[in-house]
Write an enzyme that holds these catalytic residues in place. Structure first.
Site, PDB file in Angstrom:
ATOM      1  N   THR A 576      -2.575  -5.184   1.644  1.00  0.00           N
ATOM      2  CA  THR A 576      -1.539  -4.151   1.672  1.00  0.00           C
ATOM      3  C   THR A 576      -0.223  -4.653   1.089  1.00  0.00           C
ATOM      4  O   THR A 576       0.626  -3.854   0.695  1.00  0.00           O
ATOM      5  CB  THR A 576      -1.307  -3.636   3.104  1.00  0.00           C
ATOM      6  OG1 THR A 576      -0.943  -4.738   3.945  1.00  0.00           O
ATOM      7  CG2 THR A 576      -2.550  -2.968   3.660  1.00  0.00           C
ATOM      8  N   ASP A 577      -0.030  -5.977   1.028  1.00  0.00           N
ATOM      9  CA  ASP A 577       1.165  -6.523   0.386  1.00  0.00           C
ATOM     10  C   ASP A 577       1.227  -6.159  -1.088  1.00  0.00           C
ATOM     11  O   ASP A 577       2.315  -6.201  -1.692  1.00  0.00           O
ATOM     12  CB  ASP A 577       1.162  -8.051   0.486  1.00  0.00           C
ATOM     13  CG  ASP A 577       1.737  -8.548   1.793  1.00  0.00           C
ATOM     14  OD1 ASP A 577       2.153  -7.724   2.611  1.00  0.00           O
ATOM     15  OD2 ASP A 577       1.762  -9.771   1.996  1.00  0.00           O
ATOM     16  N   ILE A 578       0.079  -5.843  -1.678  1.00  0.00           N
ATOM     17  CA  ILE A 578       0.025  -5.620  -3.123  1.00  0.00           C
ATOM     18  C   ILE A 578       0.196  -4.147  -3.476  1.00  0.00           C
ATOM     19  O   ILE A 578       0.862  -3.809  -4.456  1.00  0.00           O
ATOM     20  CB  ILE A 578      -1.309  -6.145  -3.692  1.00  0.00           C
ATOM     21  CG1 ILE A 578      -1.487  -7.630  -3.341  1.00  0.00           C
ATOM     22  CG2 ILE A 578      -1.376  -5.935  -5.183  1.00  0.00           C
ATOM     23  CD1 ILE A 578      -0.384  -8.532  -3.849  1.00  0.00           C
ATOM     24  N   GLN A 608       4.823  -0.995   6.011  1.00  0.00           N
ATOM     25  CA  GLN A 608       3.875  -1.413   4.978  1.00  0.00           C
ATOM     26  C   GLN A 608       2.459  -0.924   5.281  1.00  0.00           C
ATOM     27  O   GLN A 608       1.780  -0.354   4.426  1.00  0.00           O
ATOM     28  CB  GLN A 608       3.906  -2.932   4.881  1.00  0.00           C
ATOM     29  CG  GLN A 608       2.866  -3.531   3.970  1.00  0.00           C
ATOM     30  CD  GLN A 608       2.818  -5.040   4.097  1.00  0.00           C
ATOM     31  OE1 GLN A 608       3.860  -5.680   4.256  1.00  0.00           O
ATOM     32  NE2 GLN A 608       1.638  -5.625   4.029  1.00  0.00           N
TER      33      GLN A 608
END
Length: 803
Positions: A576-578, A608
């Site tokens: 999910t950081d991407i 996020q």
């Protein structure tokens, strides 16, 4: 925020999310459909057991809030009406490679510009609008194989593994939305439109995080290893058992993560579950490659310990002890999450023919004032056709008479970046790529996680991390100690300077720095602020520290990425950081346009994880409407067969093949010599998928992956060799897209980093430098941007404010 703009949406399921994001941001989005409807209306899954018209849940989920007009582009009258709509529109979105779009009688970018030179033309395609693979056949699985991430997801002793709920087109669509809004911002100055060219393959590459760049940085390609990757001898692990399921534990070391590992080990020691010798170690400076036996001992100890605790017990301990632990949630558990319920994430969708409403994610970000749009249901076919005449008038205001083109859309935009880890820095990287001046405030006391992650070149300090150089390319670094009054005064001046503030402190930390919303508005009433955290600034889990791998587990991605009966592994890394930064940047760009027109500065609370629930829309909807499980199904596609990742000749070589039409299967059956099976329809192929998978595996296993791919693509069958980082270096299509660029770094010299996945035809992204050494630009930021004199700068240095 985008209410002045009209979007003509010709996209099928591959690009529907792009129009959906623009609709959430307030744009008027109009589906332009042929008489028999857009292909998305025939995309499974459907509402099962309904006595009415067959309803696609893809359409119901991703076309919410849009309008529908029916035009026959093959007929003179329909083509004329469409051209008038184009002349009055701001954006056209469509999908497919050049040949596919031509077969649909869609207008080229040049033809659209002839009708409306202010038009933004966004195209989402598998491999990009140009290049040697521009017209190759593809599917979600095939794009995943071509785009590197698939090679790193799954267990080491099994084939590469996809996430069952299709993801690749959603990444591409998010990039398209970013590109569209950036182009609209630039158009406000120049009065000119341009093309937004999005390659799903290129957009998917960052989903593997920076692991795909290891080979260009002189390191060994990581390999898949369950929930994390294997790098050299170190068998990394994030997935651990619980008494009633599974958890994710960020089991890493270094300055950023080591303190959390220390606390977890101390907990085990307290409960008598760990050798006190391990408890006496400091895992901040621990090197698992150098102490492999200790690392393996600790990993085994953690496995035994977590298996004695329930998911709830482990998660409660994470809250009380500040541990990096999160439960692996099923989709059903996600729908019942107290955090998401209290945050008001869900919206009820009543689908005709379905007895009770289904829960779907609402707006992807919380805004103050509340400028996000609430989406109504997906439109019936042609519901707005009678209104075509009124839609032929422009909605947005005319562009300025005096055109002042810029080289990049965000030139002149000033961004203060107070983020660490991956998600936040990627937001700033996207903004910098497109022209913003981004000042990243850093401190040795709070190092960015990317400064502590390999590959390191020429040393092991925070200034030798290629990972940081990649994710923070194009930024300025100001080294400030914010613990004292002097550092805060400088920070407040940067807030006065900025147009946009992005921060990823723990909820409440900004207030403790004296920069709560009221204080920010007093210092700079024009400041747009986005506060990014794991799950949002409020709710029972708001204070839980964490990284993207934890959001992946809590939000359901792990559960829908796994093999039947085995531990679910999830998409590799902090997935999910991407994707979440692309969603955040769409909000920020829309807010910049909104402020330009209204003078109003929007504040965002960006969770996020909750933003990424948008990417599970299809699985969440199908589970509720039809009771279908998307969990633990491996590479099986619920609606198409054959569909899988098959062995090729050589060590760990694979080829992805996906037959999504009868024509694909007939060609493949002829190729493998099974003419007797060529007429099997879709239902029969699903019933006999085991037989068909065996036939394909027998054929591919004696061929090089690239040879099998070439033969299949030559017949129009979606297929691609599974590519790791080294393979991507030899991919002619990626080379055509210039997916890597050499940039200068003060210490590491010339360094390859990834380029922007968003291609604007007239004002392209530019990459001038690698992420800087810590504090590299402190003096120039203070003197040139803030106007400090040399005496004041010297006093700050003597006072320990500057780093």
């Amino acid at each position: 925020m985008l209410s002045p703009y009209r979007v003509l949406d010709l996209a099928d399921e591959r690009g529907a999310f792009a129009g959906g994001l623009l609709a959430q941001l307030g744009a008027e989005v109009i589906l332009v459909e042929p008489p028999d409807g857009n292909e998305i209306r025939t995309s499974p899954p459907f509402v099962e057991g309904s006595t009415g018209a067959r309803r696609s849940l893809v359409h119901e989920g991703f076309n919410r809030g849009k309008r529908s007009v029916v035009l026959d582009l093959a007929a003179a009258g329909g083509r004329a009406s469409f051209e008038r709509l184009v002349a009055a529109a701001d954006v056209v979105i469509e999908t497919g490679g050049p040949a596919e779009r031509a077969a649909r009688r869609h207008l080229s970018t040049e033809e659209l510009a002839g009708l409306n030179p202010r038009l933004i033309h966004a195209v989402v395609s598998p491999f990009g609008a140009t290049g040697p693979k521009a017209d190759w056949a593809a599917s979600d699985l095939v794009v995943a194989a071509a785009g590197l991430q698939l090679s790193l997801t799954g267990d080491a002793n099994r084939p590469p593994l996809r996430t069952a709920v299709p993801q690749t087109w959603l990444h591409a669509s998010a990039d398209a939305a970013v590109g569209v809004i950036a182009a609209l911002l630039e158009r406000a100055s120049s009065g000119l439109g341009q093309m937004v060219d999005i390659s799903a393959q290129h957009s998917w590459i960052p989903a593997a995080m920076h692991y795909g760049l290891f080979s260009v940085w002189g390191a060994e390609d990581p390999t898949r290893n369950g929930s994390h990757v294997r790098i050299g001898r170190v068998v990394s692990q994030f997935d651990f058992p619980a008494a009633d399921g599974h958890i994710t534990l960020t089991f890493l070391f270094g300055a950023a993560v080591g303190p959390f590992t220390n606390r977890f080990v101390q907990w085990m020691v307290e409960e008598g579950a760990c050798d006190p010798r391990l408890g006496a170690m400091d895992f901040i400076d621990f090197d698992p490659a150098a102490e492999l036996s200790t690392y393996d001992e600790l990993r085994a100890t953690i496995t035994r310990f977590t298996a004695t605790k329930t998911k709830a017990e482990l998660h409660q301990a994470a809250r009380e002890r500040r541990l990096l632990v999160a439960p692996v949630s099923t989709l059903d558990e996600v729908l019942c999450s107290q955090q998401f319920n209290e945050r008001g994430v869900w919206r009820d969708l009543q689908i005709p023919g379905v007895g009770r409403p289904a829960r779907l994610p609402g707006p992807f970000v919380v805004a103050s004032p509340p400028v996000m749009s609430e989406l109504g249901p997906a439109p019936e076919l042609g519901a707005d056709t009678d209104a075509v005449a009124s839609l032929e008038r422009p909605l947005s205001v005319p562009s300025p008479a005096a055109a002042t083109p810029v080289s990049r859309p965000l030139e002149g935009v000033r961004v203060l970046d107070l983020t660490i880890s991956f998600a936040g820095p990627i937001m700033g990287r996207i903004l910098a790529d497109h022209g913003a001046t981004v000042v990243k405030v850093e401190s040795l006391q709070r190092p960015d996680l990317t400064r502590t992650a390999g590959v390191f070149l020429g040393g092991k300090s925070v200034d030798h991390a290629t990972c940081f150089a990649h994710y923070n390319a194009g930024k300025l670094s100001a080294g400030l100690n914010l613990k004292g009054e002097g550092g805060r005064e400088v920070l407040y001046d940067l807030v006065r300077w900025a147009d946009v503030l992005v921060e990823s402190f723990a909820p409440g930390a900004l207030e403790r720095l004296g920069l709560g919303e009221a204080a920010r508005r007093e210092i700079n009433p024009d400041l747009i602020c986005l506060s990014s955290s794991l799950l949002g600034q409020t709710g029972p889990l708001a204070a839980v520290p964490g990284y993207g791998n934890m959001a992946v587990a809590l939000c359901g991605f792990v559960g829908v990425t796994g093999w039947p009966g085995l531990t679910p592994v999830g998409p590799v890394g902090a997935y999910t950081d991407i994707i979440s930064p692309r969603l955040a940047v769409t909000a920020l760009l829309a807010a910049l346009d909104h402020r330009r027109r209204t003078g109003e500065a929007v504040q965002f609370d960006f969770g996020q994880g909750e933003s990424c629930l948008q990417l599970l829309t299809l699985g969440l909807l199908d589970a509720q409407v039809n009771g279908r499980s998307w969990e633990g199904i491996g590479n099986t596609d619920l609606f198409n067969a054959p569909h899988g990742v098959y062995p090729a000749a050589g060590d760990d070589r694979w080829v992805a093949v996906a037959c999504t039409t009868d024509e694909h299967w007939r060609a493949l059956a002829q190729l493998v010599g099974r003419h007797d099976l060529a007429d099997l329809d879709g239902a029969a192929r699903i019933e006999q998928r085991v037989l068909l998978d065996g036939l394909i595996a027998e054929w591919t296993s004696v061929r090089a992956a690239e040879d099998a791919m070439g033969q299949l693509q030559g017949l129009g069958v979606p297929a691609h060799a599974v590519q790791n980082g080294s393979h991507c270096l030899g991919d002619a299509q990626l080379a055509h897209r210039e997916w890597l660029q050499e940039v200068d770094h003060e210490i590491m010299g010339s360094l390859p980093v990834g380029t922007s996945t968003i291609r604007l035809s007239r004002t392209p992204a530019q990459l001038a430098q690698a992420g800087p050494t810590l504090g590299h630009d402190t003096h120039s930021v203070l003197s040139e941007l803030l106007g400090y004199g040399e005496e004041r700068i010297a006093d700050l240095a003597i006072g320990g404010v500057l780093e």
